[in-house]
Write a protein that holds these residues in place. Structure first.
Motif, PDB file in Angstrom:
ATOM      1  N   GLN A  57     -18.310  -4.384   8.721  1.00 30.11           N
ATOM      2  CA  GLN A  57     -19.666  -4.151   8.211  1.00 30.11           C
ATOM      3  C   GLN A  57     -19.647  -3.495   6.835  1.00 30.11           C
ATOM      4  N   GLU A  58     -18.797  -2.473   6.666  1.00 26.93           N
ATOM      5  CA  GLU A  58     -18.719  -1.796   5.360  1.00 26.93           C
ATOM      6  C   GLU A  58     -18.287  -2.765   4.267  1.00 26.93           C
ATOM      7  N   ILE A  59     -17.267  -3.552   4.594  1.00 24.74           N
ATOM      8  CA  ILE A  59     -16.731  -4.481   3.601  1.00 24.74           C
ATOM      9  C   ILE A  59     -17.778  -5.521   3.206  1.00 24.74           C
ATOM     10  N   TYR A  60     -18.519  -5.992   4.191  1.00 25.76           N
ATOM     11  CA  TYR A  60     -19.506  -7.040   3.912  1.00 25.76           C
ATOM     12  C   TYR A  60     -20.745  -6.472   3.213  1.00 25.76           C
ATOM     13  N   GLN A  61     -21.225  -5.340   3.724  1.00 29.31           N
ATOM     14  CA  GLN A  61     -22.488  -4.806   3.183  1.00 29.31           C
ATOM     15  C   GLN A  61     -22.289  -3.940   1.956  1.00 29.31           C
ATOM     16  N   HIS A  62     -21.130  -3.289   1.851  1.00 28.72           N
ATOM     17  CA  HIS A  62     -20.897  -2.396   0.716  1.00 28.72           C
ATOM     18  C   HIS A  62     -19.569  -2.680   0.035  1.00 28.72           C
ATOM     19  N   PRO A  63     -19.392  -3.891  -0.474  1.00 29.04           N
ATOM     20  CA  PRO A  63     -18.149  -4.186  -1.206  1.00 29.04           C
ATOM     21  C   PRO A  63     -18.065  -3.283  -2.436  1.00 29.04           C
ATOM     22  N   VAL A  64     -16.845  -2.821  -2.770  1.00 33.26           N
ATOM     23  CA  VAL A  64     -16.716  -1.891  -3.901  1.00 33.26           C
ATOM     24  C   VAL A  64     -16.647  -2.606  -5.241  1.00 33.26           C
ATOM     25  N   ASN A  65     -16.363  -3.911  -5.229  1.00 33.15           N
ATOM     26  CA  ASN A  65     -16.284  -4.621  -6.506  1.00 33.15           C
ATOM     27  C   ASN A  65     -16.536  -6.127  -6.289  1.00 33.15           C
ATOM     28  N   VAL A 117     -14.041  -8.163  -3.949  1.00 30.14           N
ATOM     29  CA  VAL A 117     -14.293  -8.028  -2.507  1.00 30.14           C
ATOM     30  C   VAL A 117     -15.573  -8.783  -2.117  1.00 30.14           C
ATOM     31  N   ALA A 118     -16.607  -8.635  -2.933  1.00 25.32           N
ATOM     32  CA  ALA A 118     -17.885  -9.310  -2.634  1.00 25.32           C
ATOM     33  C   ALA A 118     -17.699 -10.819  -2.541  1.00 25.32           C
TER      34      ALA A 118
END
Ligand SMILES: Nc1ncnc2c1ncn2[C@@H]1O[C@H](COP(=O)(O)OP(=O)(O)O)[C@@H](O)[C@H]1O
Ligand SMILES: [Mg+2]
Length: 355
Positions: free
Chosen positions: A227-235, A238-239
């Motif tokens: 969920q973090e990776i999908y909703q809050h990618p850091v760059n 990743v997005a």
């Protein structure tokens, strides 16, 4: 079963020297904490350093720099068989002349375990994996999926503190891959074993993991829950790597605490910030295709692509010189726009992620 172990990677680096004397930095000083019992996936494009990292954990490859801790121990000086890990390989690596039972029993026999214990442990694994009926078959008499189950059973029977997987499902067809990944997850949860799983398949990583580690060029770009990776990618890497992403330019209008008003081509949205920004800063925002709302009257756009998929409707629209992808769920009864028509769209404020 024994208790699962944590794995810590500290400043881990692997630099290969090629035959032409060039240096290849396969793994670039990474740090990673893996909790006991956690299912962690290392995900990234081919050549990003996943296998090299896994092989350094297993002890098949010596780090150029840095440390690997398994449990409380620095395992640098330990050979693979002393590290309390077991590896499941992509190509199964079964002994072709041995039947399933003997393949699974092999490691225990090498350890000179008492005959009765070997029998009990192999039998227990065969039952847990619902493979009793295959015990007498040799690998050539089994499908790829069945062979991969034997390969997993052979690793599990050793009751390692950490289980390692290197693209174990890549040789299977799509449907079997989904079945096997669910099976791996079920067994991992039953046993509660720490698992480190390498794949280049983002859907597989999302489906199976407690934590996903996104790698690129030997670096860790981000580690977090699916969920973090999908909703809050850091760059942007990743997005784009996880799911589909619309990446748009925007400006900060005002900031209050960790909230900001931003302007996306003249329309204002109130969003959460992960980093600190000042008014007038130029930013990039990530909006997933399902975060675009058809019919919201923020923008009038042209439809460039319109595809009915049953459970959703996929659009691409022309948006200030870019194509924006839209995925509208449950289109039954909803108006469908055809290519060339114009339509109103807007963004779901909660779905706007400022990079
Ligand atoms: N033995 C080796 N000698 C030289 N370069 C290597 C060796 N093994 C891997 N590499 C290089 O290290 C990088 C990472 O490889 P690898 O860890 O296998 O990536 P992945 O598993 O993510 O596809 C690649 O550029 C690869 O070519
Ligand atoms: Mg690899």
């Amino acid at each position: 079963m024994k208790s699962p172990k944590r794995v810590l990677l500290r400043n881990l680096n692997k630099t290969f020297i090629t035959s032409e004397n060039n240096q290849v930095v396969a793994v670039n000083n990474i740090d990673l904490d893996i909790l006991p019992g956690e299912f962690v996936t290392m995900l990234g494009p081919s050549g990003c350093g996943k296998t090299t990292t896994l092989r350094m954990i297993a002890g098949f490859e010596m780090p150029t720099e840095g440390e690997v801790f398994i449990g409380e121990e620095d395992v640098a000086s330990k050979s693979p068989d002393k590290r309390d890990t077991a590896m499941v390989f992509q190509n199964y690596a079964l002994f072709p002349h041995m039947n399933v039972y003997d393949n699974i029993a092999y490691g225990l026999k090498i350890q000179k375990r008492p005959k009765q214990e070997v029998q009990e442990r192999v039998q227990r694994i065969l039952t847990m994996m619902k493979m009793e009926d295959f015990a007498k078959r040799v690998p050539a008499q089994m499908s790829g999926g069945q062979q991969q189950r034997v390969s997993l059973a052979r690793a599990l029977v050793m009751e390692p503190g950490v289980l390692l997987f290197d693209e174990p499902l890549s040789n299977l067809d799509a449907k079997l891959r989904i079945h096997m990944r669910d099976e791996i997850r079920r067994i991992q949860k039953t046993v509660g074993i720490t698992s480190i799983y390498v794949t280049h398949d983002q859907e597989e990583a999302m489906a199976i993991s407690d934590k996903v580690v996104i790698m690129n060029n030997g670096n860790i770009e981000q580690a977090g829950s699916p969920q973090e990776i999908y909703q809050h990618p850091v760059n942007e890497f990743v997005a784009n790597f996880i799911g589909r992403a619309n990446i748009l330019d925007a400006q900060i209008v005002s900031v209050e605490g960790n909230k900001a008003v931003i302007s996306v081509y003249g329309i204002h949205y109130t969003v959460n910030l992960q980093k600190s920004y000042q008014p007038k800063d130029e930013v990039r925002v990530v909006i997933r295709p399902e975060g675009v709302i058809v019919g919201k009257e923020d923008y009038l756009v042209n439809v460039a692509k319109s595809i009915y998929m049953g459970n959703n409707h996929e659009y691409a629209v022309e948006f200030f010189g870019k194509l924006v992808e839209i995925s509208e769920s449950n289109p039954a009864g909803k108006r469908i726009y055809q290519t060339g028509e114009s339509m109103n769209i807007g963004f779901d404020e909660d779905a706007i992620h400022v990079l």
